[in-house]
Each structure stands twice: as structure tokens, then as C-alpha cells.
Design a protein around this motif. Structure first.
Motif, PDB file in Angstrom:
ATOM      1  N   ASN A 285      -3.557  -4.294   4.197  1.00  0.00           N
ATOM      2  CA  ASN A 285      -4.765  -4.319   3.517  1.00  0.00           C
ATOM      3  C   ASN A 285      -4.829  -5.596   2.728  1.00  0.00           C
ATOM      4  O   ASN A 285      -3.956  -5.975   2.044  1.00  0.00           O
ATOM      5  CB  ASN A 285      -4.614  -3.256   2.519  1.00  0.00           C
ATOM      6  N   ASN A 286      -5.896  -6.465   3.242  1.00  0.00           N
ATOM      7  CA  ASN A 286      -5.949  -7.878   2.616  1.00  0.00           C
ATOM      8  C   ASN A 286      -6.915  -8.071   1.445  1.00  0.00           C
ATOM      9  O   ASN A 286      -7.340  -9.078   1.288  1.00  0.00           O
ATOM     10  CB  ASN A 286      -6.030  -9.054   3.770  1.00  0.00           C
ATOM     11  N   VAL A 287      -7.381  -6.877   0.816  1.00  0.00           N
ATOM     12  CA  VAL A 287      -8.522  -6.953  -0.249  1.00  0.00           C
ATOM     13  C   VAL A 287      -7.507  -7.354  -1.541  1.00  0.00           C
ATOM     14  O   VAL A 287      -6.911  -5.970  -1.795  1.00  0.00           O
ATOM     15  CB  VAL A 287      -9.286  -5.810  -0.214  1.00  0.00           C
ATOM     16  N   ALA A 288      -7.827  -8.397  -2.228  1.00  0.00           N
ATOM     17  CA  ALA A 288      -6.749  -8.405  -3.276  1.00  0.00           C
ATOM     18  C   ALA A 288      -6.983  -7.442  -4.395  1.00  0.00           C
ATOM     19  O   ALA A 288      -6.082  -7.039  -5.076  1.00  0.00           O
ATOM     20  CB  ALA A 288      -7.230 -10.076  -4.151  1.00  0.00           C
ATOM     21  N   GLN A 289      -8.299  -6.884  -4.656  1.00  0.00           N
ATOM     22  CA  GLN A 289      -8.565  -5.879  -5.922  1.00  0.00           C
ATOM     23  C   GLN A 289      -7.961  -4.721  -5.582  1.00  0.00           C
ATOM     24  O   GLN A 289      -7.981  -3.853  -6.527  1.00  0.00           O
ATOM     25  CB  GLN A 289      -9.991  -5.973  -6.138  1.00  0.00           C
ATOM     26  N   VAL A 290      -7.553  -4.437  -4.465  1.00  0.00           N
ATOM     27  CA  VAL A 290      -7.044  -3.023  -4.090  1.00  0.00           C
ATOM     28  C   VAL A 290      -5.401  -2.744  -4.678  1.00  0.00           C
ATOM     29  O   VAL A 290      -4.707  -3.980  -4.366  1.00  0.00           O
ATOM     30  CB  VAL A 290      -6.881  -2.619  -2.667  1.00  0.00           C
ATOM     31  N   ASP A 291      -5.293  -1.983  -5.560  1.00  0.00           N
ATOM     32  CA  ASP A 291      -4.009  -1.710  -6.113  1.00  0.00           C
ATOM     33  C   ASP A 291      -3.001  -1.287  -5.134  1.00  0.00           C
ATOM     34  O   ASP A 291      -3.496  -0.227  -4.518  1.00  0.00           O
ATOM     35  CB  ASP A 291      -3.925  -0.960  -7.432  1.00  0.00           C
ATOM     36  N   ARG A 292      -1.938  -1.735  -4.877  1.00  0.00           N
ATOM     37  CA  ARG A 292      -1.171  -1.437  -4.021  1.00  0.00           C
ATOM     38  C   ARG A 292      -0.296  -0.072  -4.119  1.00  0.00           C
ATOM     39  O   ARG A 292      -0.347   0.675  -3.370  1.00  0.00           O
ATOM     40  CB  ARG A 292       0.085  -2.460  -3.652  1.00  0.00           C
ATOM     41  N   GLU A 293      -0.069   0.169  -5.366  1.00  0.00           N
ATOM     42  CA  GLU A 293       0.693   1.667  -5.267  1.00  0.00           C
ATOM     43  C   GLU A 293      -0.310   2.665  -5.314  1.00  0.00           C
ATOM     44  O   GLU A 293      -0.165   3.778  -4.588  1.00  0.00           O
ATOM     45  CB  GLU A 293       1.163   1.516  -6.933  1.00  0.00           C
ATOM     46  N   ALA A 294      -1.699   2.662  -5.686  1.00  0.00           N
ATOM     47  CA  ALA A 294      -2.523   3.542  -5.628  1.00  0.00           C
ATOM     48  C   ALA A 294      -3.098   3.631  -4.126  1.00  0.00           C
ATOM     49  O   ALA A 294      -3.431   4.550  -3.630  1.00  0.00           O
ATOM     50  CB  ALA A 294      -4.129   3.041  -6.282  1.00  0.00           C
ATOM     51  N   TRP A 295      -3.038   2.531  -3.367  1.00  0.00           N
ATOM     52  CA  TRP A 295      -3.487   2.721  -1.986  1.00  0.00           C
ATOM     53  C   TRP A 295      -2.310   3.092  -1.232  1.00  0.00           C
ATOM     54  O   TRP A 295      -2.658   4.251  -0.378  1.00  0.00           O
ATOM     55  CB  TRP A 295      -3.413   1.205  -1.289  1.00  0.00           C
ATOM     56  N   VAL A 296      -0.974   2.903  -1.336  1.00  0.00           N
ATOM     57  CA  VAL A 296      -0.050   3.792  -0.582  1.00  0.00           C
ATOM     58  C   VAL A 296      -0.067   5.285  -1.037  1.00  0.00           C
ATOM     59  O   VAL A 296       0.262   6.159  -0.079  1.00  0.00           O
ATOM     60  CB  VAL A 296       1.400   3.082  -0.761  1.00  0.00           C
ATOM     61  N   ASP A 297      -0.235   5.585  -2.355  1.00  0.00           N
ATOM     62  CA  ASP A 297      -0.443   7.106  -2.802  1.00  0.00           C
ATOM     63  C   ASP A 297      -1.650   7.576  -1.869  1.00  0.00           C
ATOM     64  O   ASP A 297      -1.413   8.875  -1.353  1.00  0.00           O
ATOM     65  CB  ASP A 297      -0.727   7.173  -4.242  1.00  0.00           C
ATOM     66  N   GLN A 298      -2.647   6.887  -1.797  1.00  0.00           N
ATOM     67  CA  GLN A 298      -3.733   7.751  -0.829  1.00  0.00           C
ATOM     68  C   GLN A 298      -3.246   7.677   0.556  1.00  0.00           C
ATOM     69  O   GLN A 298      -3.690   8.905   1.239  1.00  0.00           O
ATOM     70  CB  GLN A 298      -4.928   6.439  -0.932  1.00  0.00           C
ATOM     71  N   LEU A 299      -2.470   6.729   1.008  1.00  0.00           N
ATOM     72  CA  LEU A 299      -2.100   6.867   2.378  1.00  0.00           C
ATOM     73  C   LEU A 299      -0.812   8.078   2.566  1.00  0.00           C
ATOM     74  O   LEU A 299      -1.211   8.773   3.383  1.00  0.00           O
ATOM     75  CB  LEU A 299      -1.168   5.766   2.827  1.00  0.00           C
ATOM     76  N   VAL A 300      -0.262   8.351   1.676  1.00  0.00           N
ATOM     77  CA  VAL A 300       0.693   9.344   1.661  1.00  0.00           C
ATOM     78  C   VAL A 300       0.003  10.808   1.491  1.00  0.00           C
ATOM     79  O   VAL A 300       0.306  11.614   2.156  1.00  0.00           O
ATOM     80  CB  VAL A 300       1.826   9.445   0.494  1.00  0.00           C
ATOM     81  N   ARG A 301      -0.985  10.862   0.761  1.00  0.00           N
ATOM     82  CA  ARG A 301      -1.791  11.915   0.520  1.00  0.00           C
ATOM     83  C   ARG A 301      -2.514  12.553   1.780  1.00  0.00           C
ATOM     84  O   ARG A 301      -2.899  13.456   2.351  1.00  0.00           O
ATOM     85  CB  ARG A 301      -2.854  11.954  -0.820  1.00  0.00           C
TER      86      ARG A 301
END
Length: 338
Positions: A285-301
Motif C-alpha cells: 500500500n503506497n498511500v502515505a496517509q494510510v495508517d499501517r496498523e489500521a491497514w493490517v488490522d483491516q486485512l486480518v479481519r
């Protein structure tokens, strides 16, 4: 202005001495020489690809004086390289500065460079805008090469197929590269020919959604809500040991919408279903404003919703030539054991 700019270039070059020596020892002559966002000139990047030093400005153009100073500096510290400047500071990021005929010939010259012993082609100027290999993904390609031996690999949004060629070079048993652009796949095919690959790599010209839905077993109908889909290659269901997913920030097609901010799961779900149980899925994910922890949590869910558990999470961070001021680089790459 130019004095401070050259001082920044010099400081960045000195900082990279140990890294450049390590990369040279492993067969790599491509790396970022200057990362302006962190090193003193936001919007300015300088990348080496073998005999080419590619200078690009994205926020404001270099003055003629600055351009001359930058060229003179790198000609001095890297004798024999060609320094090419692309001004991409316009809103559409297209190259705006014309070059005189002799310089244009050097910019359009086809060159070879190496990364971890894998050969690639590069041109400073071609029909597109971006370089044919993104150097901040070197850490991810390194990780894929470590994972690839004996594995089947699916490389989606393959662009010029750097990940797929690297996987094949490292001993993958089967590699498929998927991209919608024939021009990008043509570069990938040329890259494959540069290397003595032990397998025949496959290149599939297709929208990513159509390919993923077929490989995953979801299927891609030719009619959707009464609307005929554009032609797409027919692909058999197949589970891959390793899937690499590197989508653009936003893209829209008849098959679906890529939106890395609002709807990464739309891509993640079919990509996960293409990944064999016990396999590995690498997501970018190359979007700077995306928080990495929130993003990976979304993937896990998202994985849990379709009955797949993420057993292990490993972050792959860009190497030292892509410094970050806060430890959160814009490019986020995560390896998931699923």
C-alpha cells in the motif's frame, strides 16, 4: 540555493557509502542516491540504475543553474554515468522538460543494470512516465527471492514484472505475472530474456479483478447485471504458494475499482483465495496517509470473514537508501502467512 542543494546531495552520498559497498558485493548497482523528502529537498529524487543517474523533481522544477550543479556533482562522484533530469512537477506528473538531441538519445538509450544478481532494462525516457523498476520495492523483492525456491508465485499488478523475474531467478517452480498493460509486460518479457531463468515465466495480459476471480474460483462472468464485460483471458482455478499484490492508489475498470484508501479488501479477498492454505500473501500500500496498523488490522479481519486466519505478520520496510523521518515510510509492505 545550489550550494545548499549540492551540500545535501553530498551528505546523502556519504551516508550511503556502507550501503553501496554491500549492494555492490551482492550484485546490485541500482539504489536511491537522494531522497529529498527527508534529505533536504522535498519532491526531488535521484536514483542510480547502473550507468544512468535519473534525477526527478515532483514539487518544483530545478533551475538551469541547479540542474547543472546536480549533473556536475554526480559526474564527479560517479565517473562515467549519464545524468538525466526529468521535470515531473506539473499536476499530471508528466515529463515537462525537453532535451537537446544528444541528451535525448542518452535518455532513450536502453541500458542494463543489476539488482541482487538479477538483470533488468531501464530507459530514462520511454512511452510512460515512471521508471521501469521501483527501487523502494527492493526489500520486498529480496524477501520474495528468499521465499521463492520451489514455490508457485502469482505477481499481480506486475508492471514490468520485477518481482516475477526475481522469483524465477531465485528458483521458483512456477511464476505468473498479471498486468493489463501490454507495454509493461513487454518490458517484463525483455527482463526475463536478460536472465538465464530455469523456468518459463508466464505473462498474462488481464485486468487484475478478472484474473484473481478466476484463479480464486469465484469466476468472472462475461455478463454482469446484463452488461457484457470486455474480453479477458480464460484462466483455470489455481492456488499459489506465494501471491504478491502491488496495486496502484486508484484505478477504475469495467471489472472493479482499485481504491487503496477506502476498499483494499475488494482486492485482498480474491488475492487471498488465490493463496494456498499455509501459503504467503505479500500486500503493498503506497498511500502515505494510510495508517499501517489500521491497514493490517483491516486485512486480518477481512481474512477472518472468509474463514482464513492470518498466522503471522511480517513488515518489510524499504532499505537504508529510502530513509524515513518518523519510521513510517509511505510504502507499506506486509507479508502474511495464511
Amino acid at each position: 540555493m545550489t550550494t545548499s542543494l549540492v551540500a545535501s546531495l553530498s551528505a546523502a552520498f556519504q551516508t550511503r557509502q556502507a550501503l553501496m559497498a554491500r549492494l555492490l558485493a551482492e550484485g546490485t548497482d541500482a539504489y536511491r542516491l537522494f531522497h529529498g523528502t527527508v534529505e533536504g529537498r522535498p519532491g526531488l529524487t535521484v536514483d542510480r540504475y547502473g550507468s544512468l543517474v535519473l534525477v526527478q523533481s515532483f514539487h518544483s522544477p530545478l533551475t538551469d543553474e541547479e540542474e547543472g550543479e546536480v549533473e556536475a556533482y554526480y559526474a564527479g562522484v560517479l565517473p562515467g554515468v549519464d545524468v538525466i533530469y526529468n521535470n515531473r512537477s506539473h499536476a499530471n506528473s508528466r515529463i515537462a522538460n525537453p532535451l537537446p538531441p544528444e541528451r535525448l538519445a542518452k535518455a532513450e538509450a536502453l541500458r542494463e543494470f543489476s539488482e541482487m544478481g538479477v538483470k533488468y532494462n531501464v530507459q530514462a525516457r520511454h512511452q510512460g512516465q515512471d521508471p521501469w523498476l521501483f527501487l523502494d520495492l527492493r526489500a520486498a523483492r529480496r524477501r520474495v527471492m528468499a521465499e521463492a525456491p520451489g514455490k508457485s508465485v502469482l505477481n499481480v499488478f506486475a508492471y514490468t514484472c520485477g518481482v516475477g523475474v526475481a522469483a524465477a531467478k531465485a528458483g521458483a517452480a512456477h511464476v505468473v505475472n498479471v498486468d493489463f498493460a501490454e507495454s509493461s509486460l513487454s518490458v517484463g518479457k525483455a527482463n526475463a530474456r536478460l536472465n538465464e531463468l530455469p523456468i518459463r515465466v508466464r505473462f498474462v495480459k488481464s485486468d487484475a479483478f478478472a484474473a484473481l476471480r478466476q484463479y480464486s474460483g469465484i469466476g468472472q462472468p462475461k455478463l454482469v447485471r446484463g452488461k457484457r464485460m470486455p474480453p479477458f483471458p480464460q484462466l483455470e482455478k489455481h492456488a499459489f504458494d506465494l501471491v504478491f499484490l502491488d496495486p496502484p492508489r486508484y484505478a477504475k475498470s469495467a471489472f472493479g475499482v482499485v481504491d487503496l484508501i477506502n476498499d483494499y479488501p475488494a482486492l485482498f479477498k480474491p488475492a487471498l483465495l488465490c493463496t494456498a492454505p499455509g501459503g504467503t500473501l505479500v500486500c503493498c500500500n503506497n498511500v502515505a496517509q494510510v495508517d499501517r496498523e489500521a491497514w493490517v488490522d483491516q486485512l486480518v479481519r477481512s481474512a477472518r470473514k472468509i474463514g482464513r486466519e492470518v498466522r503471522e505478520v511480517e513488515w518489510i520496510t524499504p532499505e537504508e537508501d529510502f530513509p524515513s523521518s518518523d519510521g513510517n515510510p509511505p510504502l507499506k509492505t506486509v507479508l502474511l502467512r495464511v
